[in-house]
Design an enzyme around this catalytic site. Structure first.
Site, PDB file in Angstrom:
ATOM      1  CE  LYS A   1      -3.250   2.553   3.130  1.00 39.31           C
ATOM      2  NZ  LYS A   1      -3.951   2.617   4.356  1.00 39.31           N
TER       3      LYS A   1
ATOM      4  CG  ASP B   1      -5.634   8.333   4.213  1.00 46.33           C
ATOM      5  OD1 ASP B   1      -6.441   8.864   3.349  1.00 46.33           O
ATOM      6  OD2 ASP B   1      -5.529   7.417   5.034  1.00 46.33           O
TER       7      ASP B   1
ATOM      8  CE  LYS C   1      -6.663   9.372   7.422  1.00 46.10           C
ATOM      9  NZ  LYS C   1      -7.124   8.051   8.138  1.00 46.10           N
TER      10      LYS C   1
ATOM     11  CD  GLU D   1      -6.805   5.133   2.252  1.00 43.46           C
ATOM     12  OE1 GLU D   1      -5.595   4.877   2.677  1.00 43.46           O
ATOM     13  OE2 GLU D   1      -7.636   5.543   2.963  1.00 43.46           O
TER      14      GLU D   1
ATOM     15  NE  ARG E   1     -10.490  -1.257   3.758  1.00 39.99           N
ATOM     16  CZ  ARG E   1     -11.076  -1.454   5.062  1.00 39.99           C
ATOM     17  NH1 ARG E   1     -12.479  -1.744   5.100  1.00 39.99           N
ATOM     18  NH2 ARG E   1     -10.546  -1.172   6.265  1.00 39.99           N
TER      19      ARG E   1
END
Length: 495
Positions: free
Chosen positions: A248, A253, A260, A332, A334
């Protein structure tokens, strides 16, 4: 180089011309008691300063009868096993700053454990220059390990390349996201394997669209920095097996439109640690000419909110044609891994391992030092054995059959999150990933490729006080275990 140069010598450590001598010793009252006859006066000095021999306890001592050089001792604990030696020497090298060359010996330990001493020195001596206007006091740039075992160049090279792999991950993860988008990671990956027998293929956003990498495109479409997939291949002639690694690589992020909270966004440059890990492990395999084919898939995207970003409720079509309803754009990792697992599966490797800072739920389950491990039992057992040998904490978690139905979406094949239900979040993610692991052959009834999933969301970063060879910041968790996992035969020869 961001870790010290390593050397091995069979000369007595007292004959060293280093700037500091370091002895790794058990408690003085250990049974049998450490033999310090070659170090006159040292026992009395250690008793006077209250040296306990506890693992990682470092003391500077003055022992003029034994040596005129600066001297330090570090406790190994009563066991003096590989793990305690690695931790002890790492703690000492990390703490003993200001000495350019340090000579290290563990005079009472099994001579065959010199590689653990060397690895601890390399890990503890890691340094990231960073962006401070005034550099901190430097750690040693050279460490000489003294022992009585016969020199073994292959074993030393494996230690050095392992340390280089750990350093590579830490270096990449330390770099601020503003300077390390998907294209930048791709460029650095190519640089990292330059000069090695490694083939590099970079898929840009156009190639990803043409080939159908819908998960990675969906995650990255909100960013001005488009996604990339990097495929690395090390394929020596006569390779005994094929290990595929999928990482990954979310270069930052924000959570996307499922934004978040501000505090949770701090540190999200670390979300590409999985991609950095698989790059580093493949690089190590190539550097030591391992007789194993290794492919690494770096799934790189920037998860940003914008008018182009994937919305909660949108449906993505993945590389294998499966459709996924995205209920949470912050789940995200996965999605990008799913495409990577499909791509890796198409080559029918003997085993697939994915590595990801995947779920916050893993911290609730296992804390911050254990890596969560899921997958097929035999493959997981092999990984856990490698982790135990490397001294890295890992724990197997189940993939419950009764949770599979929770993956179902009313409008798509799968949903990527359970909204309002935090139970078993890491297990749900593992089951989602398993869906995308392919078969050992093109036949529909062929068995699934053996697969291991490593969730390093807790173990990949250390936020507390340093301990052992571990500093605050990125840990490069699973790198050393995966190198052992991949290089099993070579590692047995090197020990």
């Amino acid at each position: 180089m961001s870790f010290p140069d390593l050397e091995y010598s069979t000369a007595p450590v007292r004959e060293s011309e280093a700037d500091l001598l370091l002895l790794a010793l058990p408690p003085l009252e250990a049974d049998p008691a450490p033999d310090l006859s070659d170090w006159p006066g040292l026992r009395d000095v250690l008793l006077a300063v209250g040296f306990t021999g506890a693992t990682g306890a470092v003391a500077r001592v003055y022992a003029p009868e034994a040596t005129s050089l600066p001297l330090a001792v570090v406790g190994t604990g009563p066991a003096s096993a590989a793990a305690s030696l690695r931790d002890a020497v790492g703690a000492a090298i990390r703490a003993l700053t200001g000495f350019a060359t340090i000579a290290v010996a563990a005079p009472t330990a099994d001579p065959a454990l010199w590689t653990a001493v060397a690895e601890g020195a390399a890990l503890g001596g890691y340094r990231f220059d960073g962006y401070k206007t005034e550099a901190p006091k430097p750690r040693a740039s050279r460490v000489v390990v003294h022992g009585t075992a016969d020199p073994d160049e292959a074993a030393l090279k494996l230690v050095v390349e392992t340390a280089a792999s750990v350093a590579l991950v830490k270096d990449l993860v330390h770099i601020p996201a503003e300077w390390l988008g998907p294209a930048d990671v791709a460029e650095r990956a190519a640089e990292a394997v330059s000069g090695l027998p490694v083939a590099v293929e970079v898929l840009d956003e156009q190639a990803l669209r043409e080939q159908g990498f819908g998960g990675i495109l969906g995650v990255g479409q909100g960013s001005d920095r488009p996604p990339r997939v990097v495929r690395l291949e090390y394929a020596p002639e006569g390779a005994s097996r094929h290990v595929a690694l999928v990482g990954k690589g979310i270069t930052f992020d924000t959570g996307g439109l499922s934004l978040k909270p501000a505090a949770s966004m701090v540190g999200m440059k670390y979300d590409m640690a999985g991609a950095a890990t698989v790059l580093a492990v493949l690089r190590a395999a190539a550097s030591v000419s391992a007789p194993v084919k290794v492919t690494a898939w770096l799934c790189l995207a920037d998860n940003m909110p914008s008018g182009r970003a994937t919305r909660p409720g949108d449906v993505l079509r993945m590389l294998d044609g499966s459709t996924v309803e995205v209920l949470n754009t912050d789940a995200e990792g996965r999605l990008v891994l799913a495409d990577g697992l499909v791509a890796a599966s198409r080559e029918h490797p003997d085993v697939i391992v994915d590595v990801a800072t995947l779920t916050g739920a893993i911290l609730i389950a296992l804390g911050t030092r254990h890596t969560g491990v899921m997958g097929d039992d035999d493959a997981v057992a092999a990984y856990l054995a490698a982790a135990a040998a490397a001294g890295e904490l890992a724990w197997q978690l189940p993939l419950p059959a009764h949770m599979v139905e929770e993956l179902d979406s009313p409008i798509a094949d799968l949903q990527n999150a359970k909204i309002g239900d935090p139970a078993g979040g890491s297990l749900f993610a593992g089951l989602f990933l398993r869906h995308f692991v392919g078969r050992t052959a093109d036949d529909a009834d062929a068995p699934r490729i053996p697969w291991v999933h490593l969730d390093i969301a807790g173990s990949g970063t250390h936020k507390g006080a340093p301990y052992g060879y571990t500093d605050k910041g990125p840990t490069a968790a699973t790198v050393r275990s995966l190198i052992r996992f991949v290089l099993t035969d070579l590692d047995e020869e090197a020990r």
